[in-house]
Design an enzyme around this catalytic site. Sequence first.
Site, PDB file in Angstrom:
ATOM      1  N   ARG A 117       6.581  20.530  -6.216  1.00 27.68           N
ATOM      2  CA  ARG A 117       7.365  21.308  -7.191  1.00 27.68           C
ATOM      3  C   ARG A 117       6.539  21.775  -8.375  1.00 27.68           C
ATOM      4  O   ARG A 117       6.796  22.824  -8.939  1.00 27.68           O
ATOM      5  CB  ARG A 117       8.551  20.484  -7.679  1.00 27.68           C
ATOM      6  CG  ARG A 117       9.669  20.472  -6.642  1.00 27.68           C
ATOM      7  CD  ARG A 117      10.829  19.643  -7.099  1.00 27.68           C
ATOM      8  NE  ARG A 117      10.521  18.239  -6.909  1.00 27.68           N
ATOM      9  CZ  ARG A 117      11.345  17.368  -6.351  1.00 27.68           C
ATOM     10  NH1 ARG A 117      12.525  17.758  -5.945  1.00 27.68           N
ATOM     11  NH2 ARG A 117      11.014  16.125  -6.211  1.00 27.68           N
ATOM     12  N   LYS A 152       7.816   6.358   5.226  1.00 30.09           N
ATOM     13  CA  LYS A 152       8.929   5.469   4.940  1.00 30.09           C
ATOM     14  C   LYS A 152       9.452   5.750   3.532  1.00 30.09           C
ATOM     15  O   LYS A 152       8.712   6.368   2.774  1.00 30.09           O
ATOM     16  CB  LYS A 152       8.499   4.020   5.106  1.00 30.09           C
ATOM     17  CG  LYS A 152       7.454   3.577   4.073  1.00 30.09           C
ATOM     18  CD  LYS A 152       7.176   2.126   4.187  1.00 30.09           C
ATOM     19  CE  LYS A 152       8.206   1.311   3.470  1.00 30.09           C
ATOM     20  NZ  LYS A 152       7.673   0.604   2.293  1.00 30.09           N
ATOM     21  N   ASP A 174       4.176   3.940  10.131  1.00 30.85           N
ATOM     22  CA  ASP A 174       4.204   2.620   9.513  1.00 30.85           C
ATOM     23  C   ASP A 174       2.734   2.271   9.354  1.00 30.85           C
ATOM     24  O   ASP A 174       2.051   2.005  10.354  1.00 30.85           O
ATOM     25  CB  ASP A 174       4.904   1.605  10.430  1.00 30.85           C
ATOM     26  CG  ASP A 174       4.979   0.229   9.779  1.00 30.85           C
ATOM     27  OD1 ASP A 174       3.985  -0.187   9.147  1.00 30.85           O
ATOM     28  OD2 ASP A 174       6.024  -0.429   9.908  1.00 30.85           O
ATOM     29  N   HIS A 175       2.240   2.272   8.129  1.00 27.87           N
ATOM     30  CA  HIS A 175       0.781   2.192   7.981  1.00 27.87           C
ATOM     31  C   HIS A 175       0.207   0.868   8.472  1.00 27.87           C
ATOM     32  O   HIS A 175      -0.970   0.775   8.767  1.00 27.87           O
ATOM     33  CB  HIS A 175       0.348   2.516   6.541  1.00 27.87           C
ATOM     34  CG  HIS A 175       0.532   1.401   5.562  1.00 27.87           C
ATOM     35  ND1 HIS A 175       1.737   1.104   5.001  1.00 27.87           N
ATOM     36  CD2 HIS A 175      -0.343   0.514   5.051  1.00 27.87           C
ATOM     37  CE1 HIS A 175       1.578   0.073   4.183  1.00 27.87           C
ATOM     38  NE2 HIS A 175       0.331  -0.299   4.188  1.00 27.87           N
ATOM     39  N   LYS A 180      -3.671  -0.414  10.798  1.00 34.55           N
ATOM     40  CA  LYS A 180      -4.674  -1.413  10.404  1.00 34.55           C
ATOM     41  C   LYS A 180      -5.369  -1.940  11.655  1.00 34.55           C
ATOM     42  O   LYS A 180      -4.713  -2.301  12.624  1.00 34.55           O
ATOM     43  CB  LYS A 180      -4.012  -2.576   9.638  1.00 34.55           C
ATOM     44  CG  LYS A 180      -3.465  -2.175   8.264  1.00 34.55           C
ATOM     45  CD  LYS A 180      -2.874  -3.375   7.553  1.00 34.55           C
ATOM     46  CE  LYS A 180      -2.077  -2.972   6.318  1.00 34.55           C
ATOM     47  NZ  LYS A 180      -2.862  -2.855   5.106  1.00 34.55           N
ATOM     48  N   GLU A 210       1.947 -10.733  -1.323  1.00 36.38           N
ATOM     49  CA  GLU A 210       1.275  -9.763  -2.196  1.00 36.38           C
ATOM     50  C   GLU A 210       1.177 -10.358  -3.588  1.00 36.38           C
ATOM     51  O   GLU A 210       2.134 -10.980  -4.068  1.00 36.38           O
ATOM     52  CB  GLU A 210       2.090  -8.483  -2.273  1.00 36.38           C
ATOM     53  CG  GLU A 210       2.177  -7.738  -0.967  1.00 36.38           C
ATOM     54  CD  GLU A 210       2.778  -6.361  -1.183  1.00 36.38           C
ATOM     55  OE1 GLU A 210       2.012  -5.413  -1.326  1.00 36.38           O
ATOM     56  OE2 GLU A 210       4.010  -6.273  -1.256  1.00 36.38           O
ATOM     57  N   ASP A 220      11.824  -3.027   2.075  1.00 33.78           N
ATOM     58  CA  ASP A 220      10.484  -2.502   1.796  1.00 33.78           C
ATOM     59  C   ASP A 220       9.440  -3.043   2.779  1.00 33.78           C
ATOM     60  O   ASP A 220       8.504  -2.337   3.140  1.00 33.78           O
ATOM     61  CB  ASP A 220      10.101  -2.892   0.351  1.00 33.78           C
ATOM     62  CG  ASP A 220       8.812  -2.248  -0.105  1.00 33.78           C
ATOM     63  OD1 ASP A 220       8.681  -1.013   0.058  1.00 33.78           O
ATOM     64  OD2 ASP A 220       7.927  -2.951  -0.625  1.00 33.78           O
ATOM     65  N   HIS A 254       7.159  -3.143   8.355  1.00 31.17           N
ATOM     66  CA  HIS A 254       5.864  -3.773   8.637  1.00 31.17           C
ATOM     67  C   HIS A 254       5.997  -5.126   9.344  1.00 31.17           C
ATOM     68  O   HIS A 254       5.303  -5.410  10.314  1.00 31.17           O
ATOM     69  CB  HIS A 254       5.072  -3.992   7.343  1.00 31.17           C
ATOM     70  CG  HIS A 254       4.995  -2.777   6.463  1.00 31.17           C
ATOM     71  ND1 HIS A 254       4.841  -1.513   6.972  1.00 31.17           N
ATOM     72  CD2 HIS A 254       5.036  -2.619   5.109  1.00 31.17           C
ATOM     73  CE1 HIS A 254       4.792  -0.641   5.969  1.00 31.17           C
ATOM     74  NE2 HIS A 254       4.919  -1.284   4.838  1.00 31.17           N
ATOM     75  N   LYS A 312       6.459 -10.374  -3.573  1.00 34.85           N
ATOM     76  CA  LYS A 312       5.571  -9.782  -4.575  1.00 34.85           C
ATOM     77  C   LYS A 312       5.299 -10.827  -5.651  1.00 34.85           C
ATOM     78  O   LYS A 312       6.034 -11.802  -5.770  1.00 34.85           O
ATOM     79  CB  LYS A 312       6.235  -8.555  -5.200  1.00 34.85           C
ATOM     80  CG  LYS A 312       6.430  -7.422  -4.189  1.00 34.85           C
ATOM     81  CD  LYS A 312       6.079  -6.097  -4.802  1.00 34.85           C
ATOM     82  CE  LYS A 312       6.243  -4.956  -3.832  1.00 34.85           C
ATOM     83  NZ  LYS A 312       5.005  -4.552  -3.175  1.00 34.85           N
TER      84      LYS A 312
END
Length: 512
Positions: A50, A164, A193-194, A198, A232, A251, A256, A356
């Site tokens: 944008r 996602k 899905d990253h 991996k 994490e 999340d 994942h 987290k």
Amino acid sequence: MPTRQKAEPATIVIFGASGDLTKRKLIPALFQLVKDGLLAEKITIVGFARREKSHEQFRVEIEDALVEFARSKPEAGSRELKVFSSCCYYQTGNYDSSKSFHDLKKLMDKLGEERGIDSAKANRLFYLSTPPNVFSGIVAMLGQAGYISDPNDKNRWTRVIVEKPFGRDLETAYDLNKSLSSILDESQIYRIDHYLGKETVQNIMAFRFGNSIFEPLWNRRYVSHVHITVAESVCVEGRGGYYDNSGALRDMVQNHMLQLLALVAMEPPASFAPDAVRDEKVKVLSAIPPIEKSKVNECSVRGQYAAGTIDGKLIPDYLREAGVKSNSVTETFVALRLHVDNWRWAGVPFYLRTGKALTERLTEVNIEFRQPPLALFSHIKNNDGEEQDHMKPNMLSLRVQPNEGIRLSIGMKVPGPKMILEPKDMEFSYSDVFDVEPPGAYERLILDAILGDSTLFIRQDEVEVAWKLVNGILEGWASEELPHIHLYRAGTWGPYAADEFIINDIRKTVAL
Ligand code: BG6
């Protein structure tokens, strides 16, 4: 997976080009692919967002991002940087404006002409890196503007990578699938899905199906239980608004972690063709009985972090993060027990745990094996040399990140006149045995999408079965008048209640 052929020339359009993902991951991945000679020379990248911006401004931003985030960092102002950025263009536009999509088409046709590419033969990859509420609208606009080629067209292809979150529950995922598939063929949709990009995640399949020693043990007769941990140490990192509306279950678990579970638990596919692999993942995910709303607290523990310290840095309460509601009950931690009710895994609990603001970053799959049938040895020590009444079970750990590697813990005789056993680790680390730096997850996945290999992307039925699994938990949590949310201090391993839940649960299962 089909053998790697050379990538055909293509135009890559990134929707959401002003976002963080573009800067940190997508552009660096494309740069690396060009640098490694994996993309065709006639590659064109168009950023669409944008914000008003000229091509030149976009190129400057790209160069800055590459200096900061590329895997093989280029020198500022270097020739390779200039050559790469000169293939990048920018289109300002609104996601719901036909005019913007018409302008984009004009730009792409012009670029094609300059490069001598006939538009009837133009390959296009659209990357949706925008907020999810505009995914359907963008695809509808692409359809209206005539961008979508016939999936059977042998002269050109159109593919769409969808980031996602793919929905926020079963219903919204179902609606999104419906609206995408009204315009695109499933073979043109690449849900990313990253984690699947991996190297160490792909190595789960290599480890299991490329070797014969562990697969015979990979079942309920030998495995007592499985832990999948994605810890994490980061907090919400400026994404409080998104995260508070999402939480750890949506999340991390729905995507994942269930993907990790699927790779660990699936049956060997008949081949490495995309659908053969994805069929097996769907089968195993479908074998997990969804958690009933009323039983949610018997199989899950959720937590939220409170102030603490990580690496000497003071972390505020989650509730004080920007974008988070001051009375939020969103979970920043979740521990879950799932079962895979099939012939191979019946009775083996799978414990999933993610959060987290934990002590450290660690993604690991631990397969714990059963005890030997007879306790023959009476002198047993633990890792600290203290006397134990039973041997620590064998454990195989697949370390996904960081310090990628594999560890097998086994009981060994301590040298000396007595028969004393102590657990020791056999270990291997990727960095010791391979001296090549692994490609980043986005490099692998973008290349696969350009090559038309969807093995590592999520199929429609896979997304839906994963949402079915977490839906009951979401509904159960939402129905509680007083949410069972346990606070944990930032910089710890999560709420004590989660450890207690898992330890007690293992005791019950092992005793059975
Ligand atoms: C993303 C989540 O999908 O994965 C983030 O939205 C999370 O919240 C990230 O931090 C973790 O990815 P990685 O590759 O750093 O383990």
